[in-house]
Design a protein around this motif. Structure first.
Motif, PDB file in Angstrom:
ATOM      1  N   LEU A 279       0.833  -1.210   0.000  1.00 51.45           N
ATOM      2  CA  LEU A 279       0.000   0.000   0.000  1.00 51.45           C
ATOM      3  C   LEU A 279       0.866   1.257   0.000  1.00 51.45           C
ATOM      4  CD1 LEU A 279      -2.824  -0.939   2.569  1.00 51.45           C
ATOM      5  CD2 LEU A 279      -3.118  -0.501   0.132  1.00 51.45           C
ATOM      6  N   GLY A 280       2.077   1.140   0.493  1.00 59.11           N
ATOM      7  CA  GLY A 280       2.966   2.293   0.547  1.00 59.11           C
ATOM      8  C   GLY A 280       3.413   2.790  -0.805  1.00 59.11           C
ATOM      9  N   ASN A 305       4.598   6.765   3.597  1.00 60.38           N
ATOM     10  CA  ASN A 305       4.893   7.343   2.276  1.00 60.38           C
ATOM     11  C   ASN A 305       3.681   8.021   1.658  1.00 60.38           C
ATOM     12  OD1 ASN A 305       7.536   6.335   2.336  1.00 60.38           O
ATOM     13  ND2 ASN A 305       6.885   4.360   1.470  1.00 60.38           N
ATOM     14  N   LEU A 306       2.509   7.825   2.247  1.00 57.25           N
ATOM     15  CA  LEU A 306       1.279   8.377   1.657  1.00 57.25           C
ATOM     16  C   LEU A 306       1.142   9.847   2.042  1.00 57.25           C
ATOM     17  CD1 LEU A 306      -1.175   5.390   2.333  1.00 57.25           C
ATOM     18  CD2 LEU A 306       0.418   5.743   0.432  1.00 57.25           C
ATOM     19  N   THR A 307       1.984  10.649   1.498  1.00 57.86           N
ATOM     20  CA  THR A 307       2.059  12.059   1.895  1.00 57.86           C
ATOM     21  C   THR A 307       0.904  12.895   1.357  1.00 57.86           C
ATOM     22  OG1 THR A 307       3.523  12.469   0.015  1.00 57.86           O
ATOM     23  CG2 THR A 307       4.557  12.019   2.150  1.00 57.86           C
ATOM     24  N   ARG A 308       0.132  12.333   0.411  1.00 64.58           N
ATOM     25  CA  ARG A 308      -1.023  13.064  -0.121  1.00 64.58           C
ATOM     26  C   ARG A 308      -2.341  12.570   0.470  1.00 64.58           C
ATOM     27  NH1 ARG A 308       0.374  13.432  -6.623  1.00 64.58           N
ATOM     28  NH2 ARG A 308       2.487  14.286  -6.393  1.00 64.58           N
ATOM     29  N   ILE A 309      -2.292  11.603   1.359  1.00 59.59           N
ATOM     30  CA  ILE A 309      -3.512  11.000   1.898  1.00 59.59           C
ATOM     31  C   ILE A 309      -4.298  12.031   2.707  1.00 59.59           C
ATOM     32  CG2 ILE A 309      -2.530  10.133   4.079  1.00 59.59           C
ATOM     33  CD1 ILE A 309      -4.821   8.056   1.852  1.00 59.59           C
ATOM     34  N   GLU A 310      -5.609  12.094   2.466  1.00 63.43           N
ATOM     35  CA  GLU A 310      -6.489  13.013   3.186  1.00 63.43           C
ATOM     36  C   GLU A 310      -7.452  12.272   4.107  1.00 63.43           C
ATOM     37  OE1 GLU A 310      -8.477  15.424   0.315  1.00 63.43           O
ATOM     38  OE2 GLU A 310      -6.636  16.261  -0.514  1.00 63.43           O
ATOM     39  N   LEU A 330       1.071  13.095   8.976  1.00 66.42           N
ATOM     40  CA  LEU A 330       0.921  13.051   7.522  1.00 66.42           C
ATOM     41  C   LEU A 330       0.425  14.413   7.056  1.00 66.42           C
ATOM     42  CD1 LEU A 330      -0.649   9.488   7.163  1.00 66.42           C
ATOM     43  CD2 LEU A 330       1.631  10.204   6.406  1.00 66.42           C
ATOM     44  N   PRO A 331       1.119  15.073   6.162  1.00 66.23           N
ATOM     45  CA  PRO A 331       0.888  16.509   5.907  1.00 66.23           C
ATOM     46  C   PRO A 331      -0.478  16.868   5.351  1.00 66.23           C
ATOM     47  CG  PRO A 331       2.392  15.579   4.280  1.00 66.23           C
ATOM     48  CD  PRO A 331       2.226  14.540   5.330  1.00 66.23           C
ATOM     49  N   SER A 332      -1.134  15.933   4.637  1.00 63.56           N
ATOM     50  CA  SER A 332      -2.425  16.257   4.016  1.00 63.56           C
ATOM     51  C   SER A 332      -3.610  15.625   4.748  1.00 63.56           C
ATOM     52  CB  SER A 332      -2.436  15.795   2.548  1.00 63.56           C
ATOM     53  OG  SER A 332      -1.408  16.413   1.818  1.00 63.56           O
ATOM     54  N   LEU A 333      -3.341  14.881   5.829  1.00 60.46           N
ATOM     55  CA  LEU A 333      -4.396  14.115   6.494  1.00 60.46           C
ATOM     56  C   LEU A 333      -5.461  15.026   7.090  1.00 60.46           C
ATOM     57  CD1 LEU A 333      -5.165  11.178   7.158  1.00 60.46           C
ATOM     58  CD2 LEU A 333      -4.087  11.518   9.391  1.00 60.46           C
ATOM     59  N   ILE A 334      -6.735  14.720   6.783  1.00 57.23           N
ATOM     60  CA  ILE A 334      -7.883  15.461   7.307  1.00 57.23           C
ATOM     61  C   ILE A 334      -8.685  14.601   8.283  1.00 57.23           C
ATOM     62  CG2 ILE A 334     -10.090  16.551   6.697  1.00 57.23           C
ATOM     63  CD1 ILE A 334      -8.858  17.298   4.017  1.00 57.23           C
TER      64      ILE A 334
END
Length: 791
Positions: A279-280, A305-310, A330-334
């Motif tokens: 999944l990474g 590694n999922l740096t775009r995951i929201e 994680l920078p994009s996590l909502i």
């Protein structure tokens, strides 16, 4: 340089000129037979503005011959041929049937057709859709189509997008062989959305390599997901969720689609294994839904590694181990949903200022709440309930959560305190607050939370009186309130009459323990009445007169055995007569006037109903048929004049019941109701037949109003037993004979008898025993004066 003669050059210029002329006249090439077909199609449909989902402008409103039909909204014409090639009527609130005979199918050159988000009244999808041989895009989603999807559609070999999904109860069906035929034939498909379509099939291997979107959510698929789906090279969206008979295996190596996959939803698919490291590789992923997938083990490090995951939904599985600290960073996590797993240990330091939604409920997390939670200053939702967190938590712990709308700390070993005695309140933005079993002892820290809709303070240590400010702050925001298992002594009276209150009555008011009086008459309340009145409720007075309430009279009122006064008059209630209210042993006053009640009042099947009823007001409704003789037989309190009869109790709180009555044509609010003042008001209904003689036994009556009904066949005389009445209205019927004299009869004026040509005697001008209509007597207009009414 071109080598041509003068004649050839002239011919060349002529051709160019003709082409320019041809181009300038393109708008006039739009074929009238196409516009005629559109107009006929428009006439088969109507526009229902209540169905508006997205557009507030209806394209078909521009379809008329006074406007150049080449510029009609939602229609695109081919500039060279003049045929309609694109038709977009999505979200246009259209209603009607789409059958095989409509003129839509005359637009045979269509390349794109979008009829989504309308209401086509459960029409079957016509096989004639298969005649659009040039069609590239077909969108019929969420438009209330039903029935079998015709195989003719799967001969449209040029299709690149096909959307037939539904979120409603229409459930179109697709035969198993047609599903396979679709996948084999439509090799150019980029988008396939069959969400909610009943397929009942295994997934075959024949998928277009061009697919970017594959949505087969809730399609009754079964069997094993072919691993080849995960390797479609251009796939961006994959949704196979809510197919609970479907199983699968994640690729253990890099997915071919890993560079392109954005949304992955496999909720409810049985994977029965660990979360794979592979999944990474999905570094473009924004949403990951693996809820109820029967997966276990720890969260693999590769997911960092999922740096775009929201959106990271892994709830309702068997995941274990500790929750890695990097997951909060994680920078994009909502939105992080890890509830209902087996995570244990302590939360590591959290370093994030994202606007997060975090749900870690129903795990085995333990230890103190880390102070680093306070770093989540932009958090909107935090659910840590049903874990093993422990420590004293001061309410100021949440002081920096300015955007917090939902907080649940229930059922841990947390003690929520205000030991620092700081003047602090939870943020005004708070809507959902669950603090069950958190050893809460006082409510002052909630004073500023005026938007609360759901509040659970059960199983705490609250004691004393529920504060007045809490009732006022939350009266019209709360939907649910749980105060059970505390040590509160009362919340006895809610009196908010004659204000400008608007909105719906909170359902929670019906289950407030200890509430004795709920009086909110003469406001602008809307919606339905609460139907949450508990068994053994303490409620003794309910007054919601003069609002805009709708719906039925809630049967849970039958649980309120202490009720003495029910006034629901002057609303918009639609119901039949609530005979079941007669089981309330202490009910004395029932006012349902000026509603939309209807039907006949049937003979009660229960003995001893309404034993203490003394005021019954059903005026200005739509009751029909005969007067309810069977009901009158049970009104014991109106059949005796007993000086020892108790008035409605004030419960020791100083509150005095009031009710609106009409006497001599004037509406009055009687604030202190005399316990001997018995009334029946059936004004302005559709009763018919005759006055039953048993009404003469209701000797405690002081007012009886039967006027403005449909007693068209009413004959006979006025019973002399009515001489005890203080106010009497028999106007506009067909009574005859002499008006009885004596006692109160001499106080009634002409208005009590007007419209009964057969009556004679005082105060009418027609003398008893005489046909001389010119004999005059003086009118008497005396009756109960203001002083008598007020007492």
């Amino acid at each position: 340089m071109l080598n041509m003669s003068y004649g050839q050059f002239s011919f060349f210029l002529l051709v160019c000129f003709c082409q320019l002329s041809f181009s300038s006249s393109i708008p006039h090439l739009c074929h009238k037979d196409q516009s005629s077909a559109l107009l006929k199609f428009k006439k088969t449909l109507t526009v229902d503005p209540s169905l508006v989902l997205c557009n507030f402008y209806y394209y078909t409103s521009s379809w008329n011959m006074s406007i150049d039909f080449c510029s009609w909204d939602g229609v695109i014409w081919d500039e060279m041929t003049g045929y309609v090639i694109e038709l977009d009527l999505s979200c246009n609130s259209l209603v009607g049937k789409i059958d095989s005979n409509i003129s839509l199918f005359q637009l045979s050159h269509l390349q794109s057709l979008d009829l989504s988000m309308n209401n086509f009244s459960y029409s079957h999808i016509s096989p004639k859709f298969g005649r659009f041989s040039s069609l590239i895009h077909l969108n019929l989603r969420n438009s209330y189509f039903s029935g079998q999807i015709p195989s003719e559609i799967f001969h449209l070999y040029k299709l690149q997008s096909l959307l037939l999904s539904t979120s409603y109860d229409t459930v179109p069906k697709l035969a198993t062989h047609d599903f396979r035929f679709l996948l084999q034939n439509l090799t150019l498909l980029r988008v396939l959305d069959l969400r909610g379509v009943s397929i009942s099939s295994a997934i075959t291997l024949n998928f277009s390599s061009h697919l970017t979107t594959l949505v087969l959510r809730k399609s009754e698929l079964y069997g094993v997901i072919p691993e080849s789906i995960f390797h479609l090279p251009k796939l961006e969206i994959l949704d196979l969720s809510s197919n609970y008979k479907l199983s699968g295996y994640f690729p253990k190596t890099k997915w071919n689609s890993s560079a392109s996959l954005i949304d992955l939803n496999l909720q409810g698919v049985n994977f029965c294994g660990n979360l794979p490291e592979s999944l990474g590789y999905l570094t473009s992923l924004r949403t990951l839904f693996l809820v109820l997938c029967n997966i276990w083990g720890p969260i693999p490090e590769s997911l960092s590694n999922l740096t775009r995951i929201e959106y990271l939904f892994l709830a309702d599985n068997f995941l274990n181990g500790t929750i890695p600290s990097w997951i909060f960073s994680l920078p994009s996590l909502i939105d992080l949903e890890l509830s209902n797993n087996h995570f244990s240990g302590q939360l590591e330091d959290i370093k994030s200022d994202s606007r997060l939604f975090i749900d870690l409920s129903n795990n085995q997390l333990q230890g103190n709440l880390p102070k680093s939670i306070q770093n989540l200053v932009n958090i909107t939702n935090l659910d840590l309930s049903f874990n093993n967190f422990s420590r004293n938590v001061d309410v100021s712990f949440f002081s920096d959560f300015k955007h917090l709308s939902s907080l649940d700390l229930s059922y841990n070993s947390i003690s929520l305190t205000n030991e620092n005695n700081v003047n602090f309140s939870l943020p005004e933005s708070l809507v959902y607050l669950q603090l069950a079993a958190c050893e809460v002892k006082e409510l002052e820290f909630l004073r500023s939370a005026k938007k609360l809709e759901d509040l659970d303070l059960s199983n705490n240590k609250l004691q004393g009186i529920f504060p007045d400010w809490a009732s006022c702050n939350w009266m019209f925001s709360l939907r649910t309130l749980n105060l059970s298992h505390n040590m509160l002594t009362s919340m006895e009276l809610i009196y908010l009459a004659r204000n400008n209150l608007k909105g719906e009555i909170p359902q929670c008011l019906g289950n407030i323990s200890g509430l004795e009086v709920l009086d909110m008459h003469h406001n602008s309340l809307t919606g339905t009445l609460p139907n949450t009145f508990r068994f053994r409720s303490s409620l003794r007075s309910l007054n919601l007169n003069g609002n805009k309430l709708e719906g039925k009279i809630p049967q849970s009122l039958a649980n309120c055995k202490e009720l003495q006064v029910v006034d629901l008059g002057d609303n918009h209630l639609i119901d039949i007569f609530p005979m079941w209210l007669g089981t309330l042993p202490k009910l004395q006053i029932l006012s349902l006037r000026s509603n939309e009640l209807h039907g006949s009042i049937r003979t009660p099947t229960i003995e001893n109903i309404f034993p203490n009823l003394r005021m019954l007001d059903l005026s200005s409704n739509s009751f029909i048929e005969n007067l309810p003789t069977g009901l009158f037989q049970h009104l014991k309190a109106m059949r005796t004049i007993c000086q020892a009869m108790n008035a409605p109790s004030d419960g020791g709180d100083g509150y005095q019941d009031s009710v609106n009555i009409v006497t001599k044509g004037l509406e009055r609010e009687v604030v202190r109701i005399l316990f001997l003042y018995a009334t029946i008001d059936f004004l302005n209904n559709k009763f018919e037949g005759h006055i039953p003689s048993i009404m003469g036994d209701l000797i405690a009556l002081r007012m009886l109003n039967l006027s403005h009904n449909e007693f068209n066949h009413l004959v006979g005389v006025i019973p002399a037993q009515f001489s005890s009445l203080a106010v009497l209205y028999f106007s506009y019927n067909h009574l005859e004979g002499c008006i009885p004299q004596g006692n109160q009869f001499h106080t009634f004026d002409n208005n009590s008898y007007v419209g009964n040509d057969g009556l004679s005697g005082f105060p009418l001008s027609k003398v008893c025993g005489s046909d001389d209509n010119d004999t005059e007597t003086n009118d008497t207009t005396s009756g109960l004066d203001d002083e008598e009414i007020s007492e």
